[in-house]
Design an enzyme around this catalytic site. Structure first.
Site, short mmCIF file in Angstrom:
data_model
loop_
_atom_site.label_atom_id
_atom_site.label_comp_id
_atom_site.label_asym_id
_atom_site.label_seq_id
_atom_site.Cartn_x
_atom_site.Cartn_y
_atom_site.Cartn_z
CB CYS A 57 32.73 -15.00 33.44
SG CYS A 57 32.01 -16.67 33.13
CG HIS A 68 31.00 -12.60 29.73
ND1 HIS A 68 32.14 -12.99 29.69
CD2 HIS A 68 30.33 -13.92 30.00
CE1 HIS A 68 32.56 -14.15 29.98
NE2 HIS A 68 31.38 -14.58 30.34
CD GLU A 90 33.58 -9.77 28.80
OE1 GLU A 90 32.84 -9.25 29.72
OE2 GLU A 90 33.91 -10.91 28.48
#
Lengths: 74, 217
Positions: free
Chosen positions: B86, B194, B196
């Protein structure tokens, strides 16, 4: 290059009743003061700043306007 | 195995990365404050999402000059593995580790939703756990993720197999549906979605686990 903020603002201009705005692009202006020995070296430093930090040449164009404030004050 | 997670003033996904790496996968994590220069003992560096330096000037523009990033560039040039997520992807383009730029989403929408992506692992060392053409779901959350590049830059990326992630349904107007890119050597990966946030079944989806788990070999 698409400018979504400019397009949105242009649409708002029409809603305000101001017709005929055919182009509206939004950018930024940076006002800075720099000390340099002469205009040429000031311009060289400012070009470096504009190209490497203030603008991203991949997506932005920039122009530079130099004013000699010391000369004006003298 | 240890990773460094860069922390700028304004980063806000640094702890998400820590949770995914350390909490979900047992990978030791060390935070790297933006003024640090010591990357010793690290096997990879993650530049997390957020709003580095308030996104002043342009996303990633000021972060580019952070002392820690001068070291990260050297680390990457020596073959070290670098992942930008990002805002981290925006930083990687500003610093020149990846080409092009991320600009304001078309229609000005901030998009925040799960996004389906196709993966093209190519030679990217982060993506060897994925198969070519596989569809994964990672969350997206960004206002400036519309990928832009010169036509010849994009062609070179396509020809080199460097478009690692594409949106199945383009949410932001990105050229060629680009969601993520890798560099020519495959050690640097940047993406707007994302991974994660897709590592823990408790918070929905684990498609991102294999990306970080690639560090475990």
């Amino acid at each position: 290059m698409l400018d979504p903020a400019g397009e949105a603002t242009r649409a708002a201009a029409a809603r305000l009743g101001v017709d005929g705005v055919t182009k509206l692009r939004i950018g930024k202006a940076v006002d800075l003061e720099i000390e340099a020995a002469d205009a040429a070296s000031a311009r060289q430093q400012l070009e470096r700043l504009s190209d490497r930090l203030l603008a991203n040449p991949v997506i932005e164009n920039w122009t530079l306007e130099l004013q000699d404030t010391a000369a004006q004050e003298a | 195995m240890a990773i460094g997670v860069v922390v700028f003033p304004g980063s806000n996904c640094d702890r998400d990365v820590q949770w995914a790496a350390e909490g979900c996968l047992g990978i030791q994590t060390r935070f790297l404050w933006h003024e640090e220069r010591d990357l010793s003992g690290l096997d990879a560096v993650v530049i997390p999402g957020g709003f580095s330096y308030g996104d002043y000037l342009r996303c990633g523009a000021i972060a580019r000059f952070a002392p820690v990033l001068q070291e990260v560039v050297q680390f990457a040039e020596q073959g070290g593995r670098v992942l930008g997520i990002c805002n981290g992807f925006q930083v990687l383009t500003e610093i020149g580790l990846l080409p092009g730029a991320l600009t304001r989403n078309h229609k000005l929408h901030f998009v925040c939703e799960p996004a389906e992506l196709t993966v093209e692992p190519g030679g990217c060392s982060w993506l060897q756990g994925y198969s070519s053409g596989e569809v994964v779901t990672f969350p997206i959350a960004h206002g400036e993720g519309r990928y832009q590049a010169e036509a010849d830059t994009l062609k070179s990326l396509e020809d080199g197999g460097q478009v690692a992630f594409r949106y199945c349904r383009n949410p932001n107007g990105s050229m060629a549906d680009v969601a993520g890119l890798t560099n020519r050597n495959g050690n640097v990966l940047g993406l707007m979605p994302h991974p994660e946030r897709a590592c823990d079944a408790a918070t929905g989806g684990v498609d991102g686990r294999r990306l970080l788990a690639s560090l475990l070999g």
